[in-house]
Structures are given as C-alpha cells and as structure tokens.
Motif scaffolding. Structure first.
Motif, PDB file in Angstrom:
ATOM      1  N   SER A   1      -8.159  14.816   7.870  1.00 44.79           N
ATOM      2  CA  SER A   1      -8.394  15.632   6.685  1.00 44.79           C
ATOM      3  C   SER A   1      -8.571  14.807   5.417  1.00 44.79           C
ATOM      4  CB  SER A   1      -7.243  16.625   6.483  1.00 44.79           C
ATOM      5  OG  SER A   1      -7.208  17.578   7.526  1.00 44.79           O
ATOM      6  N   ALA A   2      -8.034  13.584   5.385  1.00 44.59           N
ATOM      7  CA  ALA A   2      -8.153  12.725   4.208  1.00 44.59           C
ATOM      8  C   ALA A   2      -7.946  11.279   4.648  1.00 44.59           C
ATOM      9  CB  ALA A   2      -7.131  13.118   3.141  1.00 44.59           C
ATOM     10  N   LYS A   3      -8.554  10.354   3.919  1.00 43.83           N
ATOM     11  CA  LYS A   3      -8.476   8.939   4.291  1.00 43.83           C
ATOM     12  C   LYS A   3      -7.050   8.397   4.258  1.00 43.83           C
ATOM     13  CE  LYS A   3     -13.225   7.893   2.925  1.00 43.83           C
ATOM     14  NZ  LYS A   3     -14.111   7.190   1.971  1.00 43.83           N
ATOM     15  N   PRO A   4      -6.228   8.724   3.243  1.00 38.44           N
ATOM     16  CA  PRO A   4      -4.843   8.234   3.285  1.00 38.44           C
ATOM     17  C   PRO A   4      -4.067   8.745   4.496  1.00 38.44           C
ATOM     18  CG  PRO A   4      -5.413   8.915   1.067  1.00 38.44           C
ATOM     19  CD  PRO A   4      -6.541   9.374   1.958  1.00 38.44           C
ATOM     20  N   VAL A   5      -4.305   9.990   4.891  1.00 36.50           N
ATOM     21  CA  VAL A   5      -3.624  10.539   6.066  1.00 36.50           C
ATOM     22  C   VAL A   5      -4.056   9.787   7.316  1.00 36.50           C
ATOM     23  CG1 VAL A   5      -3.227  12.616   7.442  1.00 36.50           C
ATOM     24  CG2 VAL A   5      -3.453  12.797   4.964  1.00 36.50           C
ATOM     25  N   THR A   6      -5.343   9.490   7.407  1.00 32.67           N
ATOM     26  CA  THR A   6      -5.846   8.735   8.555  1.00 32.67           C
ATOM     27  C   THR A   6      -5.273   7.325   8.585  1.00 32.67           C
ATOM     28  OG1 THR A   6      -7.920   9.980   8.442  1.00 32.67           O
ATOM     29  CG2 THR A   6      -7.939   7.951   9.722  1.00 32.67           C
ATOM     30  N   LEU A   7      -5.207   6.676   7.419  1.00 32.71           N
ATOM     31  CA  LEU A   7      -4.727   5.300   7.335  1.00 32.71           C
ATOM     32  C   LEU A   7      -3.281   5.182   7.814  1.00 32.71           C
ATOM     33  CD1 LEU A   7      -5.153   2.366   6.381  1.00 32.71           C
ATOM     34  CD2 LEU A   7      -4.377   3.092   4.117  1.00 32.71           C
ATOM     35  N   PHE A   8      -2.417   6.071   7.370  1.00 32.33           N
ATOM     36  CA  PHE A   8      -1.004   5.982   7.738  1.00 32.33           C
ATOM     37  C   PHE A   8      -0.718   6.573   9.113  1.00 32.33           C
ATOM     38  CE2 PHE A   8      -0.601   4.997   3.300  1.00 32.33           C
ATOM     39  CZ  PHE A   8       0.529   4.213   3.221  1.00 32.33           C
ATOM     40  N   ALA A   9      -1.694   7.245   9.704  1.00 29.02           N
ATOM     41  CA  ALA A   9      -1.499   7.791  11.054  1.00 29.02           C
ATOM     42  C   ALA A   9      -1.771   6.754  12.132  1.00 29.02           C
ATOM     43  CB  ALA A   9      -2.403   9.006  11.273  1.00 29.02           C
ATOM     44  N   GLU A  10      -2.420   5.657  11.772  1.00 31.10           N
ATOM     45  CA  GLU A  10      -2.811   4.646  12.761  1.00 31.10           C
ATOM     46  C   GLU A  10      -2.362   3.270  12.292  1.00 31.10           C
ATOM     47  OE1 GLU A  10      -6.999   5.068  12.963  1.00 31.10           O
ATOM     48  OE2 GLU A  10      -6.951   7.103  13.775  1.00 31.10           O
ATOM     49  N   ILE A  11      -1.089   2.952  12.521  1.00 34.98           N
ATOM     50  CA  ILE A  11      -0.522   1.667  12.121  1.00 34.98           C
ATOM     51  C   ILE A  11       0.026   0.977  13.367  1.00 34.98           C
ATOM     52  CG2 ILE A  11       1.132   0.500  10.640  1.00 34.98           C
ATOM     53  CD1 ILE A  11       1.154   2.940   8.855  1.00 34.98           C
ATOM     54  N   PRO A  12      -0.671  -0.016  13.882  1.00 37.22           N
ATOM     55  CA  PRO A  12      -0.211  -0.685  15.113  1.00 37.22           C
ATOM     56  C   PRO A  12       1.179  -1.293  14.953  1.00 37.22           C
ATOM     57  CG  PRO A  12      -2.474  -1.312  14.574  1.00 37.22           C
ATOM     58  CD  PRO A  12      -1.936  -0.563  13.396  1.00 37.22           C
ATOM     59  N   GLY A  13       2.011  -1.049  15.945  1.00 29.81           N
ATOM     60  CA  GLY A  13       3.339  -1.641  15.958  1.00 29.81           C
ATOM     61  C   GLY A  13       4.362  -0.951  15.095  1.00 29.81           C
ATOM     62  N   THR A  14       3.998   0.141  14.448  1.00 27.65           N
ATOM     63  CA  THR A  14       4.923   0.858  13.569  1.00 27.65           C
ATOM     64  C   THR A  14       4.923   2.338  13.936  1.00 27.65           C
ATOM     65  OG1 THR A  14       4.461  -0.679  11.758  1.00 27.65           O
ATOM     66  CG2 THR A  14       5.508   1.405  11.179  1.00 27.65           C
ATOM     67  N   PRO A  15       6.102   2.941  14.156  1.00 30.83           N
ATOM     68  CA  PRO A  15       6.130   4.375  14.467  1.00 30.83           C
ATOM     69  C   PRO A  15       5.621   5.198  13.296  1.00 30.83           C
ATOM     70  CG  PRO A  15       8.359   3.529  14.077  1.00 30.83           C
ATOM     71  CD  PRO A  15       7.444   2.339  14.125  1.00 30.83           C
ATOM     72  N   THR A  16       4.797   6.165  13.587  1.00 29.97           N
ATOM     73  CA  THR A  16       4.237   7.014  12.536  1.00 29.97           C
ATOM     74  C   THR A  16       4.164   8.451  13.043  1.00 29.97           C
ATOM     75  OG1 THR A  16       2.396   7.266  10.990  1.00 29.97           O
ATOM     76  CG2 THR A  16       1.851   6.552  13.215  1.00 29.97           C
ATOM     77  N   TYR A  17       3.575   9.323  12.251  1.00 29.38           N
ATOM     78  CA  TYR A  17       3.615  10.746  12.556  1.00 29.38           C
ATOM     79  C   TYR A  17       2.543  11.128  13.575  1.00 29.38           C
ATOM     80  CZ  TYR A  17       0.240  10.249   8.745  1.00 29.38           C
ATOM     81  OH  TYR A  17      -0.789   9.817   7.946  1.00 29.38           O
ATOM     82  N   THR A  18       2.741  12.289  14.159  1.00 34.10           N
ATOM     83  CA  THR A  18       1.807  12.848  15.135  1.00 34.10           C
ATOM     84  C   THR A  18       1.107  14.061  14.519  1.00 34.10           C
ATOM     85  OG1 THR A  18       3.477  14.342  16.051  1.00 34.10           O
ATOM     86  CG2 THR A  18       3.336  12.117  17.005  1.00 34.10           C
TER      87      THR A  18
END
Length: 475
Positions: A421-438
């Motif tokens: 839905s937005a670039k910041p949401v996409t950026l923080f959703a895909e961080i290798p090696g770090t748990p993030t949101y689903t």
C-alpha cells in the motif's frame, strides 16, 4: 489456464476504461458536455484505470496523459511544461538537497540517540520514537526518504531488543505507520501535498503557504502519530511485554551509524544544524518577510552544497532527488488544470446532491479518501484523482474547498492495509535477518487505525481547523 488476481484486475480496469471512452465518444450521450471535457474525461479514465490495474510506471502513465491532453488541444504546451517550473516543484528539489546534507552529517543518528536513549519503559520508547519520527518531517521530504533514513535506527533498536521478538515486530510496524501519518505536518512531507496546493491555486485561487500548512497540519500529525503509536503498541504486544523495562544505549545506536552519535559536534554538523534551523524559521516566518518558501529552500540548498560551507556536493545531492516523482507531479498538475478548465470536474460532480449537511459531506470525503489506498497505491495519484473532484464538489455544496481538500489529503495519508500500500510499509516488511510484521498484523492494525484516523481528521476539519482560520462553510 486459470487467471491470476493481477490479470483479472488488469482486464477489469481495461474494460471499464474502454467502456467509459466509448460512451464519451457518442455525441448524444451526456448532453451539455463539451468536446474538451469529453477528451479530458476519457484521458482521465484511461489514466486512472492504468494506475489501478496495470504494472506500468505511474510517472509514465501521467506523462502520457499530459501529452494526450496537449496534443488534442485541451491544454497548451505552455501549461504542460510550465508545471515543471512551478514553485512547489522547486521547493521539493531544494528540500531534497537539504536532506542530503543532513543525511551526510549524521545528525539523524545523533538525534535518535538523544531521544531514544532516555526511554525506560516500552511505552516511553514508543512515544519518544514517534516524536523523533515526527521531527524528521521537517528535514526530509517524501515518506520514502524518511523511511530510508530511519531504517538504520530501527535496525539498531532491533539488535538491542533481539531477545524480545514482539517488541521488534511492534517497532517495525511503528516506524512506517508514524512516517506516513506524520507527513501531513509539513508542506514538503509528501508530493501529494504539493499537488493539493497546486489544484487549489489553479481552481479557486486559494494559496496555502508553508506556514499555514504547518499551523493546520502539525497538530494533526502529532495527534494522529501518537494515537497510532498506542494502536500499534496495543495490537502487537501483550501486557507482559509492555510492563518489562527497556534500556537502549547510545552504543546500540552507534554500532549502526558511520558517524558519531555522541560527543562534541563536528563543524559540519554544527553548520548543517544551523542552516536547517534557519531555513525552517524562515519558512515559518513567511508572513513577516514575504520571501517564497521555494526561494528560501533554494538559498538553503545553495549554501548546503557550497564548497566553503556545505556538507555535500551539489551533483551528489541532486542524485537523491526523485525526478520521476517531480515529473509525475508536473503531469498530474496539468491534468488537474484540464479537469478544471474544460468543465469536466464541474460536470462530474453536478449530479451529486448538494443539499447535504457540511459535516456529512466532509465525512464522505474523509471516508472515500481513507479507503482510496485499496485501489490507488500511489499517494500522489490518489490526490491527483480525488482533490480536483473534491474541490469542485465542495464549491457546489457550499463547503470551503480548502477544508475539503485538506481533509481529503490528510485522510489519504492512511495506507497501512497491505504491504504494497505504501513504500515505507513495503520497506519495513522485508528486512532480511530481522523479525518484522506479517500481512495479518497489518490487517489487524488497519481495522483499528482506519476508523480512528478518519474520525480524527473529521474532528480537525469540523472543530479545530475553523479555529485556525479554515472555516467549514465557503466564505
């Protein structure tokens, strides 16, 4: 062979666009609609459906639409190319040069260490982080740029809280949420704001300056950001998580920063901080000195990139400018002019009921703008489509077009439902090696946050902004 959802979406969008164009071509349909208005609506429909249903770059679509309107004579070539020289475009270019200077010095990491290092509880950490992210709206234009600047800070916090996974996931969701909602604080917070200002100026003659936008947007940004912070905290953590103390040190931030985050300031940091403070003060005091914000930004950009006083080379700073976004803004500004001058926008809203209560009109504007991110993922595209129609409808309904346009733009800042839905949401959703949101975390947050932010924007439009000089009813 079964079709994918994307293919189905593209087929539906194409059918809708072609059907609308076919109806517009027939002279007997829609009496009272002039030739220029028919062409404008056809181009507008094709562009909107292309934004919704195709993977084609948004800027390419906007440039094609602007070119089509110019070739058919709806707008002049001077109008199309003149939008690139608009003061709001120059304001954004110079703001990115200033942001490059700030990023080069490492002031962001120093500020993060100062604020976050004082947290002793999870709630303190959340709200101090929120306050720091709101402040970045004054230094870095565009939400994607702020997200990129904030990512190293998040990674440092994630490493420090590696043994508390739910807190890391909560922070991963907090960063893009606050970045998106706090953008409304300043005129340069998002390209959509500049489009809104341009549409209002072209259609109604009302001009919103940096100072007025700051006066109207900053209180909303602070309130919505901290409200969202509580929503993120409560939907992603448990009570036990929130009760446990936290301790983030400057060393935790330093491990992910190339520049020092503590100790004496370097000459470059001091010069950059002084320059940024001066530029912001001059922006805020525009009514006193009458110097355009774009001119102030240009002066700041020249100083920030100067050989003697600057902290970044001009050619390096210009590489950070999102030229595609600027071209998109210019093309959509031209589309907005065509909608207004051809009578297409007035015709589109002529069938709407105009005898509704002002609060109901604004409520419908806020609801549609809040939900628009499900269809149009680009924030600037949403404003390009919605604001000209909202302004035209507001004039017919007797509602202040400035209030309606601001409410629409502020509500369109909510775009948290899907990872795309937005670039910041996409950026923080895909961080290798770090748990993030689903995606389920996003949906759970959106179910709570969407009605809260919509209600808050409506409250500001009806009760707060009138106290600040923007009445609900048309003056």
């Amino acid at each position: 062979m079964s079709l994918t959802s994307q293919q189905i979406r593209q087929a539906v969008a194409l059918c809708v666009a072609l059907s609308l164009c076919a109806l517009l071509v027939v002279p007997g349909n829609f009496p009272g609609l002039g030739a220029d208005a028919r062409v404008t609506l056809g181009v507008f429909a094709l562009a909107t459906c292309a934004w919704i249903g195709t993977p084609i770059d948004d800027t390419y679509i906007a440039l094609g639409a602007g070119l089509a309107l110019t070739v058919t004579g709806v707008i002049s070539s001077e109008t199309l190319f003149g939008t690139l020289g608009d003061s709001t475009v120059w304001l954004l270019i110079c703001a990115f040069v200033l942001a490059a200077a700030v990023t080069r010095t490492g002031l962001a990491g120093r500020t993060a260490a100062f604020l976050v290092g004082g947290a002793r509880s999870v709630r303190q950490l959340v709200h101090l982080t929120t306050a720091a992210l709101v402040v970045t709206a004054f230094a870095v234009p565009a939400t994607s740029g702020r997200a990129a600047l904030a990512l190293p800070v998040f990674l440092a916090l994630a490493k420090a809280l590696a043994d508390r996974k739910r807190l890391v996931v909560m922070l991963a969701l907090l960063f893009p949420t606050v970045i998106l909602l706090s953008a409304v604080a300043t005129l340069i917070g998002a390209g959509a704001h500049l489009i809104t200002v341009s549409v209002l100026w072209e259609t109604t003659g009302d001009r919103i300056g940096f100072t007025q936008w700051l006066l109207l947007g900053l209180p909303l940004a602070v309130a919505s950001s901290h409200l969202a912070a509580e929503a993120v905290l409560l939907t992603t953590t448990r009570r036990a998580d929130r009760r446990s103390p936290v301790r983030i040190t400057a060393d935790d931030i330093q491990r992910h920063s190339e520049q020092p985050v503590t100790g004496p300031w370097s000459p470059a940091e001091s010069r950059c901080a002084l320059l940024l403070a001066t530029v912001v003060v001059l922006w805020c005091s525009e009514p006193l000195h009458q110097v355009s914000p774009a001119v102030v930004a240009l002066i700041g950009a020249v100083v920030a990139s100067s050989p003697a006083l600057g902290t970044v080379r001009l050619k390096d700073a210009l590489k950070t400018v999102p030229w595609a976004l600027l071209l998109f803004m210019a093309a959509t500004m031209a589309m907005g002019v065509a909608l207004a001058d051809s009578g297409a926008a007035e015709w589109l809203v002529s069938g709407l009921p105009v005898d509704v209560d002002p609060w109901l009109f604004l409520a419908l504007v806020v609801a549609v703008s809040t939900a628009a991110h499900l269809v149009l993922q680009s924030r600037s595209a949403r404003s390009s489509v919605l604001v000209p129609l909202v302004v035209a409808a507001a004039v017919g309904a007797g509602v202040n077009p400035v209030a309606a346009a601001l409410a629409s733009t502020a509500a369109a800042g909510f775009c948290h439902t899907l990872p795309a839905s937005a670039k910041p949401v996409t950026l923080f959703a895909e961080i290798p090696g770090t748990p993030t949101y689903t995606p389920s975390d996003l949906l759970r947050l959106s179910a709570v946050l969407a009605p809260l932010t919509a209600a808050l924007v409506l409250l500001f439009a009806l009760a707060v902004w009138p106290l600040l000089g923007v009445p609900v009813l048309k003056p």
